[in-house]
Design a protein around this motif. Structure first.
Motif, PDB file in Angstrom:
ATOM      1  N   LEU A   1       0.851  -1.193   0.000  1.00  0.00           N
ATOM      2  CA  LEU A   1       0.000   0.000   0.000  1.00  0.00           C
ATOM      3  C   LEU A   1       0.878   1.231   0.000  1.00  0.00           C
ATOM      4  O   LEU A   1       1.818   1.324   0.795  1.00  0.00           O
ATOM      5  N   GLU A  53      -1.020  -1.539  -4.536  1.00  0.00           N
ATOM      6  CA  GLU A  53      -2.277  -0.799  -4.616  1.00  0.00           C
ATOM      7  C   GLU A  53      -2.071   0.656  -4.202  1.00  0.00           C
ATOM      8  O   GLU A  53      -1.366   0.945  -3.221  1.00  0.00           O
ATOM      9  N   ALA A 100      -3.121   3.479  -2.173  1.00  0.00           N
ATOM     10  CA  ALA A 100      -3.793   3.338  -0.879  1.00  0.00           C
ATOM     11  C   ALA A 100      -5.218   3.883  -0.891  1.00  0.00           C
ATOM     12  O   ALA A 100      -6.123   3.308  -0.287  1.00  0.00           O
ATOM     13  N   SER A 101      -5.440   4.982  -1.591  1.00  0.00           N
ATOM     14  CA  SER A 101      -6.781   5.576  -1.601  1.00  0.00           C
ATOM     15  C   SER A 101      -7.800   4.711  -2.324  1.00  0.00           C
ATOM     16  O   SER A 101      -9.005   4.902  -2.168  1.00  0.00           O
ATOM     17  N   PHE A 114      -7.813   1.336  -1.982  1.00  0.00           N
ATOM     18  CA  PHE A 114      -7.730   0.039  -1.314  1.00  0.00           C
ATOM     19  C   PHE A 114      -8.915  -0.224  -0.399  1.00  0.00           C
ATOM     20  O   PHE A 114      -9.018  -1.260   0.209  1.00  0.00           O
ATOM     21  N   GLN A 115      -9.831   0.703  -0.317  1.00  0.00           N
ATOM     22  CA  GLN A 115     -10.838   0.683   0.740  1.00  0.00           C
ATOM     23  C   GLN A 115     -11.619  -0.622   0.857  1.00  0.00           C
ATOM     24  O   GLN A 115     -11.983  -1.041   1.942  1.00  0.00           O
ATOM     25  N   ASP A 164      -4.174   8.551   3.566  1.00  0.00           N
ATOM     26  CA  ASP A 164      -4.759   7.473   2.759  1.00  0.00           C
ATOM     27  C   ASP A 164      -4.102   6.133   3.077  1.00  0.00           C
ATOM     28  O   ASP A 164      -4.775   5.099   3.158  1.00  0.00           O
ATOM     29  N   THR A 165      -2.786   6.149   3.270  1.00  0.00           N
ATOM     30  CA  THR A 165      -2.079   4.907   3.580  1.00  0.00           C
ATOM     31  C   THR A 165      -2.460   4.397   4.956  1.00  0.00           C
ATOM     32  O   THR A 165      -2.672   3.190   5.155  1.00  0.00           O
ATOM     33  N   ALA A 203      -6.056   2.921   4.796  1.00  0.00           N
ATOM     34  CA  ALA A 203      -6.067   1.637   4.093  1.00  0.00           C
ATOM     35  C   ALA A 203      -5.408   0.554   4.946  1.00  0.00           C
ATOM     36  O   ALA A 203      -5.876  -0.588   5.005  1.00  0.00           O
ATOM     37  N   LYS A 252      -7.780  -0.653   7.664  1.00  0.00           N
ATOM     38  CA  LYS A 252      -8.829  -1.530   7.119  1.00  0.00           C
ATOM     39  C   LYS A 252      -8.249  -2.895   6.760  1.00  0.00           C
ATOM     40  O   LYS A 252      -8.851  -3.937   7.033  1.00  0.00           O
ATOM     41  N   GLU A 312      -7.200  12.896   3.918  1.00  0.00           N
ATOM     42  CA  GLU A 312      -7.634  11.999   2.841  1.00  0.00           C
ATOM     43  C   GLU A 312      -8.091  12.801   1.636  1.00  0.00           C
ATOM     44  O   GLU A 312      -8.549  13.919   1.749  1.00  0.00           O
TER      45      GLU A 312
END
Length: 605
Positions: free
Chosen positions: A300, A327, A329-330, A332-333, A354-355, A358, A361, A605
């Motif tokens: 990520l 991926e 990161a943004s 990857f949700q 964002d990283t 992700a 999660k 984000e």
């Protein structure tokens, strides 16, 4: 993305705040402001623009007194750059500076409006000032720390904040998912988003942890969590030279940091290589069985760190026999990870929002996780099972240079460690890779010595309307990174492609004189692509190995790079691309260290 500073002590606060803000201006620079408290009153100064604009206002007001103050340099996320949207935000006797995003600010704004509060900005941050004031003027009987704690219980989102109130002889700060550091002085204390702001004043710092609140007096510091449980401060001694956060005679931080790359690689390798065993010493947070039973690696990252991750997609299957997913990161949700996956998150600052989101999660899938970052104690390190630090030192220029190379080296080390632990690499193969890897600092220095040639090339093509960067195999991610650097700091549209993809569309954009940078140190197939460009009038700028006669026959613009294994030539091509982008931007008169609309560490984000 914003920079926060604060001071409490015996000295005049204004000059300290302005100086520390300048050292954080790389975090944001579309507006700035300070608040100063003196004799029970408060004065707030704001300016749209740079810190220098705020400094002019400060002087025009007679350099207001006050030995307590807070400051802020902003990168807009809610509301345009303006005096009204600049921090600090105030409510009654309360002033607040904030970095982060309040996710439920619209809901809080309506609640506070119903209570009679008037909003004067478009920002989400202003709700914090009113919310804290609501508690401060109510049931907390003027206890600022309690007021902040209660207000934050109503907040959803990320924040690093510093709060002051007229007539109160202390500051209150808190953080969640955004960095905040307290500097300890003799008869004074400091607060900042990043350590470099504090280095001229102190080397002793306390890194506030997620969910903590600190009450900062001039002679003491109290730290507690949001429930009020007290923690004894853990003081960290910063060992960087003070000059490490200054330009050191270079015209820009970026050029200084490009030239620091041999040292950055040395530091990242230090103590981690066993050439005798052909292995790497890294704590991956995995036991031998867990490494041997790994099925794949998922990476990520964002931006430049994403390009570093793409290199691992080529390297890890060869060294460790592991397939790799990379991926953004943004995006990857909603991805799911299977058992037997090693999750690797790459972030220069360790604070990339964002990283981090992700990663949190992805961790719910129960997989093991590893971070690659340059910042000890950053938020990402608190989430993962183990961390590989790149040891590059502070990087001030917004465009990543030495931290990207540090990430590549960290990934090389990780790939070799996994390969040896999984018996995919033989000892002699490990020794060969590590022996060549240890030569990188000297090889990078050799590329830096070609800077005059690269400057001449930059001059020749500085009027280009578009640039193309091409590479094959492990050099494709470097083509993406080279294009990103040209866009970031020279503001020239640039595209990076796998060289074989030119004929699938991009060749339509190649016209007479179009510069195409070809990274040609990884096999002969790229020669045909270079010829395709030349046949359409394009100009090929080749980064090729020393003595590469075929590249020289295709184009007369060849930068020769020292010979090494193809995989490690990616680092040498990177340095060449950095210099090309830097000199192009310098020739065009760009603001290299602070490119427009960008910030160093994207903590929203």
């Amino acid at each position: 993305m914003c920079g926060i500073v604060a001071y409490i002590g015996a000295e005049k606060a204004g000059p300290v705040l302005l100086d520390t803000l300048k050292r954080l201006e790389y975090r944001g620079y579309d507006s700035a402001g300070i608040a100063l408290a003196s004799n029970g009153s408060m004065e707030v100064l704001k300016a749209a623009g740079r810190i220098s604009d705020l400094e002019i206002i400060y002087r025009s007001r007679g350099e207001p007194e006050g030995s307590i103050g807070i400051g802020h340099t902003r990168w807009a996320t809610h509301g345009r750059p303006s005096d009204e949207n600049a921090h600090p935000h105030t409510s009654g006797s309360i002033a607040v500076v904030h970095n982060g995003i309040i996710e439920n600010y619209l809901e809080l704004r309506e609640q506070l409006r119903d209570k009679g509060y008037v909003f004067t900005s478009e920002t989400d941050s202003e709700v914090l000032a009113h919310l804290i004031n609501y508690h401060y003027s109510g049931e907390t009987n003027g206890d600022l720390a309690v007021s902040v704690s209660r207000a934050l219980k109503d907040v959803r989102g990320s924040y690093a904040i510093v709060v002051m109130a007229s007539g109160i002889p202390y500051l209150v700060c808190a953080r969640k998912d955004s960095p905040l550091v307290i500097g300890i002085g003799g008869s004074s204390n400091y607060i900042a988003s990043d350590v470099p702001a504090l280095l001229p004043y102190t080397r002793d710092v306390i890194r506030l942890r997620d969910g903590e609140i600190a009450v900062v007096h001039r002679d003491k510091i109290e730290i507690m969590d949001i429930s009020g449980a007290v923690r004894e401060p853990a003081v960290e001694r910063i060992t960087w030279d003070a000059d490490a956060a200054e330009r050191g005679g270079y015209p820009h931080f970026m050029l200084k940091e490009i030239h620091e790359q041999p040292r950055a690689v040395q530091e990242t390798l230090a103590g981690r290589i066993s050439e005798m065993e052909g292995d790497v010493r890294l704590d991956l947070g995995l036991n031998q069985w867990e490494i041997q039973t790994l099925q794949r690696v998922s990476i990520l990252a964002c931006g430049t760190s994403y390009h570093a991750g793409l290199l691992a997609r080529y390297f890890f299957p060869r060294t460790a026999g592991l397939p790799v997913d990379v991926e953004v990161a943004s995006e990857f949700q909603h991805m799911q990870l299977r058992p037997g996956t090693l999750l690797v998150a790459i972030s220069q600052s360790g604070e990339t929002a964002d990283t981090l989101m992700a990663l949190k999660k992805a961790k719910t899938c129960g997989v093991k996780s590893l971070a690659i970052t340059n910042v000890v104690g950053s938020s990402i390190t608190e989430i993962v099972d183990a961390t590989i630090y790149t040891r590059c030192g502070p990087e001030i220029g917004v465009a990543a240079t030495k931290t990207f190379v540090g990430q590549l080296v960290a990934l090389f080390l990780l790939g070799i460690r996994l390969g040896r632990a999984r018996n995919h690499l033989l000892p002699e193969q490990g020794r060969r890779l590590l022996g060549e890897l240890s030569r990188l600092p000297g090889l990078i220095q050799a590329v830096l010595e070609r800077r005059d040639q690269i400057r001449e090339i930059a001059q020749r093509f500085s009027g280009a309307d578009i640039y193309f960067f091409i590479g094959r195999d492990i050099l494709y991610p470097i083509a993406l990174e080279g294009a990103l650097k040209m866009k970031e700091i020279a503001y020239i549209p640039a595209e990076g492609y796998p060289a074989g993809e030119l004929k699938h569309g991009p060749l339509a954009l190649i016209t007479e004189g179009t510069p195409v940078v070809a990274f040609a140190t990884c096999g002969e197939k790229i020669y045909s692509n270079m010829k395709e460009v030349r046949a359409r009038g394009g100009e090929v700028i080749a980064f090729a190995a020393e003595g590469d006669r075929e590249a020289a026959e295709i184009t007369d613009t060849v930068v020769e790079l020292p010979n090494t294994l193809p995989v490690f030539s990616a680092v040498l091509c990177t340095v060449g691309a950095q210099l090309l982008a830097y000199y192009t931007a310098q020739i065009l008169g760009r603001d290299i260290d602070k490119p427009r609309n960008l910030a160093k560490s994207v903590t929203v984000e």
